[in-house]
Scaffold this motif. Sequence first.
Motif, PDB file in Angstrom:
ATOM      1  N   THR A 316       0.834  -1.205   0.000  1.00 14.67           N
ATOM      2  CA  THR A 316       0.000   0.000   0.000  1.00 14.67           C
ATOM      3  C   THR A 316       0.865   1.251   0.000  1.00 14.67           C
ATOM      4  O   THR A 316       0.630   2.197  -0.765  1.00 14.67           O
ATOM      5  N   ILE A 317       1.880   1.276   0.832  1.00 11.06           N
ATOM      6  CA  ILE A 317       2.770   2.438   0.909  1.00 11.06           C
ATOM      7  C   ILE A 317       3.458   2.705  -0.420  1.00 11.06           C
ATOM      8  O   ILE A 317       3.571   3.853  -0.864  1.00 11.06           O
ATOM      9  N   HIS A 318       3.895   1.645  -1.110  1.00 11.98           N
ATOM     10  CA  HIS A 318       4.724   1.823  -2.300  1.00 11.98           C
ATOM     11  C   HIS A 318       3.942   1.792  -3.614  1.00 11.98           C
ATOM     12  O   HIS A 318       4.512   2.124  -4.667  1.00 11.98           O
ATOM     13  N   ASN A 319       2.659   1.442  -3.571  1.00  9.16           N
ATOM     14  CA  ASN A 319       1.905   1.345  -4.825  1.00  9.16           C
ATOM     15  C   ASN A 319       0.569   2.071  -4.822  1.00  9.16           C
ATOM     16  O   ASN A 319       0.025   2.355  -5.898  1.00  9.16           O
ATOM     17  N   ILE A 320       0.033   2.379  -3.646  1.00  8.45           N
ATOM     18  CA  ILE A 320      -1.296   2.994  -3.578  1.00  8.45           C
ATOM     19  C   ILE A 320      -1.227   4.420  -3.040  1.00  8.45           C
ATOM     20  O   ILE A 320      -1.853   5.334  -3.575  1.00  8.45           O
ATOM     21  N   VAL A 321      -0.451   4.620  -1.977  1.00 10.23           N
ATOM     22  CA  VAL A 321      -0.290   5.967  -1.415  1.00 10.23           C
ATOM     23  C   VAL A 321       0.419   6.861  -2.429  1.00 10.23           C
ATOM     24  O   VAL A 321       1.341   6.427  -3.120  1.00 10.23           O
ATOM     25  N   ASN A 322      -0.042   8.104  -2.518  1.00 14.30           N
ATOM     26  CA  ASN A 322       0.548   9.070  -3.441  1.00 14.30           C
ATOM     27  C   ASN A 322       2.027   9.290  -3.107  1.00 14.30           C
ATOM     28  O   ASN A 322       2.366   9.737  -2.006  1.00 14.30           O
ATOM     29  N   ALA A 323       2.882   8.976  -4.048  1.00 14.14           N
ATOM     30  CA  ALA A 323       4.336   9.077  -3.823  1.00 14.14           C
ATOM     31  C   ALA A 323       4.785  10.517  -3.627  1.00 14.14           C
ATOM     32  O   ALA A 323       5.885  10.769  -3.112  1.00 14.14           O
ATOM     33  N   ASP A 324       3.957  11.498  -4.030  1.00 14.52           N
ATOM     34  CA  ASP A 324       4.316  12.908  -3.873  1.00 14.52           C
ATOM     35  C   ASP A 324       3.920  13.463  -2.506  1.00 14.52           C
ATOM     36  O   ASP A 324       4.062  14.666  -2.263  1.00 14.52           O
ATOM     37  N   SER A 325       3.385  12.625  -1.627  1.00 16.95           N
ATOM     38  CA  SER A 325       2.993  13.087  -0.293  1.00 16.95           C
ATOM     39  C   SER A 325       4.195  13.647   0.457  1.00 16.95           C
ATOM     40  O   SER A 325       5.322  13.159   0.303  1.00 16.95           O
ATOM     41  N   ASP A 326       3.954  14.667   1.276  1.00 14.83           N
ATOM     42  CA  ASP A 326       5.031  15.235   2.089  1.00 14.83           C
ATOM     43  C   ASP A 326       5.354  14.333   3.271  1.00 14.83           C
ATOM     44  O   ASP A 326       6.489  14.320   3.746  1.00 14.83           O
ATOM     45  N   ILE A 327       4.348  13.604   3.739  1.00 18.20           N
ATOM     46  CA  ILE A 327       4.527  12.665   4.848  1.00 18.20           C
ATOM     47  C   ILE A 327       3.903  11.323   4.465  1.00 18.20           C
ATOM     48  O   ILE A 327       2.757  11.269   3.999  1.00 18.20           O
ATOM     49  N   ILE A 328       4.647  10.233   4.653  1.00 20.80           N
ATOM     50  CA  ILE A 328       4.082   8.884   4.628  1.00 20.80           C
ATOM     51  C   ILE A 328       4.557   8.217   5.909  1.00 20.80           C
ATOM     52  O   ILE A 328       5.756   8.030   6.116  1.00 20.80           O
ATOM     53  N   PHE A 329       3.610   7.874   6.781  1.00 16.09           N
ATOM     54  CA  PHE A 329       3.915   7.507   8.159  1.00 16.09           C
ATOM     55  C   PHE A 329       3.314   6.148   8.482  1.00 16.09           C
ATOM     56  O   PHE A 329       2.111   5.921   8.331  1.00 16.09           O
ATOM     57  N   ASP A 330       4.160   5.216   8.913  1.00 25.24           N
ATOM     58  CA  ASP A 330       3.712   3.893   9.338  1.00 25.24           C
ATOM     59  C   ASP A 330       3.301   3.984  10.806  1.00 25.24           C
ATOM     60  O   ASP A 330       4.144   3.983  11.697  1.00 25.24           O
ATOM     61  N   ASP A 331       1.990   4.045  11.047  1.00 20.86           N
ATOM     62  CA  ASP A 331       1.498   4.212  12.416  1.00 20.86           C
ATOM     63  C   ASP A 331       0.945   2.909  12.983  1.00 20.86           C
ATOM     64  O   ASP A 331       0.228   2.904  13.984  1.00 20.86           O
ATOM     65  N   ASP A 332       1.246   1.800  12.339  1.00 18.42           N
ATOM     66  CA  ASP A 332       0.725   0.499  12.756  1.00 18.42           C
ATOM     67  C   ASP A 332       1.112   0.189  14.201  1.00 18.42           C
ATOM     68  O   ASP A 332       2.242   0.453  14.619  1.00 18.42           O
ATOM     69  N   GLY A 333       0.175  -0.359  14.966  1.00 18.59           N
ATOM     70  CA  GLY A 333       0.456  -0.751  16.345  1.00 18.59           C
ATOM     71  C   GLY A 333      -0.594  -0.246  17.305  1.00 18.59           C
ATOM     72  O   GLY A 333      -1.518   0.489  16.937  1.00 18.59           O
ATOM     73  N   SER A 334      -0.477  -0.645  18.572  1.00 23.83           N
ATOM     74  CA  SER A 334      -1.443  -0.243  19.597  1.00 23.83           C
ATOM     75  C   SER A 334      -1.531   1.278  19.685  1.00 23.83           C
ATOM     76  O   SER A 334      -0.515   1.965  19.761  1.00 23.83           O
ATOM     77  N   GLY A 335      -2.749   1.802  19.663  1.00 19.32           N
ATOM     78  CA  GLY A 335      -2.971   3.238  19.743  1.00 19.32           C
ATOM     79  C   GLY A 335      -2.858   3.960  18.424  1.00 19.32           C
ATOM     80  O   GLY A 335      -2.817   5.192  18.381  1.00 19.32           O
ATOM     81  N   GLU A 336      -2.859   3.230  17.316  1.00 18.89           N
ATOM     82  CA  GLU A 336      -2.656   3.840  15.995  1.00 18.89           C
ATOM     83  C   GLU A 336      -3.786   4.776  15.597  1.00 18.89           C
ATOM     84  O   GLU A 336      -4.940   4.596  15.981  1.00 18.89           O
ATOM     85  N   ILE A 337      -3.436   5.789  14.815  1.00 21.19           N
ATOM     86  CA  ILE A 337      -4.424   6.627  14.135  1.00 21.19           C
ATOM     87  C   ILE A 337      -4.984   5.839  12.960  1.00 21.19           C
ATOM     88  O   ILE A 337      -6.193   5.771  12.751  1.00 21.19           O
ATOM     89  N   ALA A 338      -4.090   5.251  12.199  1.00 15.42           N
ATOM     90  CA  ALA A 338      -4.408   4.345  11.091  1.00 15.42           C
ATOM     91  C   ALA A 338      -3.128   3.562  10.815  1.00 15.42           C
ATOM     92  O   ALA A 338      -2.055   3.886  11.340  1.00 15.42           O
ATOM     93  N   ASP A 339      -3.209   2.526   9.987  1.00 12.15           N
ATOM     94  CA  ASP A 339      -1.989   1.779   9.652  1.00 12.15           C
ATOM     95  C   ASP A 339      -1.000   2.665   8.899  1.00 12.15           C
ATOM     96  O   ASP A 339       0.210   2.562   9.092  1.00 12.15           O
ATOM     97  N   ILE A 340      -1.541   3.521   8.037  1.00 13.52           N
ATOM     98  CA  ILE A 340      -0.700   4.442   7.267  1.00 13.52           C
ATOM     99  C   ILE A 340      -1.354   5.816   7.290  1.00 13.52           C
ATOM    100  O   ILE A 340      -2.567   5.944   7.059  1.00 13.52           O
ATOM    101  N   VAL A 341      -0.567   6.840   7.584  1.00 11.15           N
ATOM    102  CA  VAL A 341      -1.041   8.225   7.517  1.00 11.15           C
ATOM    103  C   VAL A 341      -0.215   8.945   6.460  1.00 11.15           C
ATOM    104  O   VAL A 341       1.013   9.002   6.555  1.00 11.15           O
ATOM    105  N   SER A 342      -0.901   9.478   5.458  1.00  9.14           N
ATOM    106  CA  SER A 342      -0.238  10.244   4.402  1.00  9.14           C
ATOM    107  C   SER A 342      -0.744  11.692   4.469  1.00  9.14           C
ATOM    108  O   SER A 342      -1.933  11.925   4.668  1.00  9.14           O
ATOM    109  N   ILE A 343       0.171  12.646   4.313  1.00  9.51           N
ATOM    110  CA  ILE A 343      -0.197  14.065   4.383  1.00  9.51           C
ATOM    111  C   ILE A 343       0.408  14.791   3.195  1.00  9.51           C
ATOM    112  O   ILE A 343       1.601  14.636   2.906  1.00  9.51           O
TER     113      ILE A 343
END
Length: 454
Positions: A316-343
Motif C-alpha cells: 500500500t505504501i509503495h503502490n497505492i499511497v501518493n508518492a508525492d505526499s510530504d509525509i508517509i507515516f507507518d502508524d501500525d500498532g497499539s494506539g494507531e491513528i491508522a496503519d498508514i497516515v499520508s499528508i
Amino acid sequence: MIHINETDTGKGNRLIDKMFFGATQIKGDSIYRVLNGINRLMIGTLGLKQVPNGRVSFRMFAGTDIKSGISEAAISSSTKSNLFGYGFKNGERISIGCSYKGKVWMRWVERVDFWIEWCKEAGKQVLDTSIDTSNILENSLVSEAITNFPKGKAYKITLPEQIEVSNSLSKQFYIKKEDLHIPFFQADLRNPKLVDKNLIFEYWINDRKFIFEQYINSTNYGFKQIEGDELFVKKGSQLISIVDYFKDYSPEISFIQEDGTVIVVQENLKIVIKPKRDMKLNSNYINKINWNGFDVNIKKESQGRERKRDSIQYATIHNIVNADSDIIFDDDGSGEIADIVSIAINQEQRNIAFYLYHCKYSHGDIPGARVLDLYEVCGQSEKSIMWTDNTLKLIVRMIEREKQQKKKYNSTRFDQGDLKTLYMIKKMIQAGFQTTFRISIVQPGVSVSAMTQL
C-alpha cells in the motif's frame, strides 16, 4: 433578516429598534427548521412547555428521560421550548441549539467568516416554509436503559473521544509489579464479543494483551479484569484500578444487526441508529487492486520494522499511497491513528490533505465476499473519523509516537518526510490552513466482483 450575536438581550433589541423601525423578531416553531438535514442528532437537553387549563408549565428532559419527552411532544399538547444536541451535517460534526424565542446557537470556535456563512444558512432554513417541523425530532437519537447486551455483531469499541485523542503524559497506565508507566496513546481497545451474555474485550498496550469483561444486569453494570497483570491508571500520586476507571469512562461498543441497524452501548444505556433508506455503496468509492502484481501475501497485514515486502501495508505504501505526499507515516500498532497516515501540503490553496489507510489481512487464501473480512477494519475506519475534528492533536500524536519509536527501537515510522515537516504542518494548521480528510479501507480479501448490496 438581521442576525445578532448577543449576551445581553435588552441591548440587542434596543439596537434593532434604533436601526430598523417596525422590525419583528422571528419566533416560534419555524426556528426548529434549522434542525433539518442534520443526521444522527443526539439531543442532550430538551425543554417542553404545556398550556393546561390556561396555566403554562415547563419541563426539562435530559439523558434517558429525553425519549419520553420526545414522545410527549409528538402525542400531546406539549410544544418544543428549547433543545441542544450534536449531529452531522454535510459530513461534518456540528453542535446545535435552538429556542422558540428566536435563538439559534452553536458551541464551536471558528473565524468570523465561518459565522457569517452559518447565519446565512440558518436564516435560509428558518424562512423555508417547505420544512415540516412537526416530525423533525422523530429521527433524533435517544438513549434507553438496558438490562442486557443487544444481539448482533460487536464490531467497534472505543473509549470516550477526549481520552482517545489525548496526548497528555500526566495520566498513564501503570503496572505495579514492574513499576512500568505507559502512555495512553500506546494502547487501544480491540475485539469485542459476547460470551455467555457478557461482553469480553481486549486492551492492547504496546504488544501486551489484557482481557476484560463487562456485565449488565437489572440494576447495574460493571467491569472485571480476567487476564493479564493487574492494570492501574496513575494520575500524579493517585492510583486508580482500571476497572474503576472504566466505570467512570466506560467504553462505547457498536453492534450491527442483520438489517443494518447499529446499536451503540455505553454503560447500561443504548442508542439505536437506523440505516438510511435506499442507501447503496457508491461504486466510485471502490478501487480494484491487482494484488498479484505486487507479489503480496494477502494474509500478511503489517510490514513491521523490517519493512516486509510481501505485506499488505508495504504494498500500500509503495503502490497505492501518493508518492508525492510530504509525509508517509507507518502508524501500525497499539494506539494507531491508522496503519498508514499520508499528508500532502498545498501551499497555493492553503490546504493540508490527510489520507488515513486502514489495512486488514484476508481471512481466506483467495478474495471472496466474507463479511468477517470487513467487521474489524470498518470499525477502525469509523473510529478514526474523530481525528477530522482533532487535527492538531493528530499531528502531536504522530510526533509522540515517532519519538517513542526512536527511543524504544532506534527506528523510524517515516517512509517519507520527518519530524521537522510534522512541526511545520502543525504551524500551518495553527496559522489557518484548511484541512481535508480521506479515509480508506485496504482489504485484498474482498473480491469486487463478488460484492453484493445489503
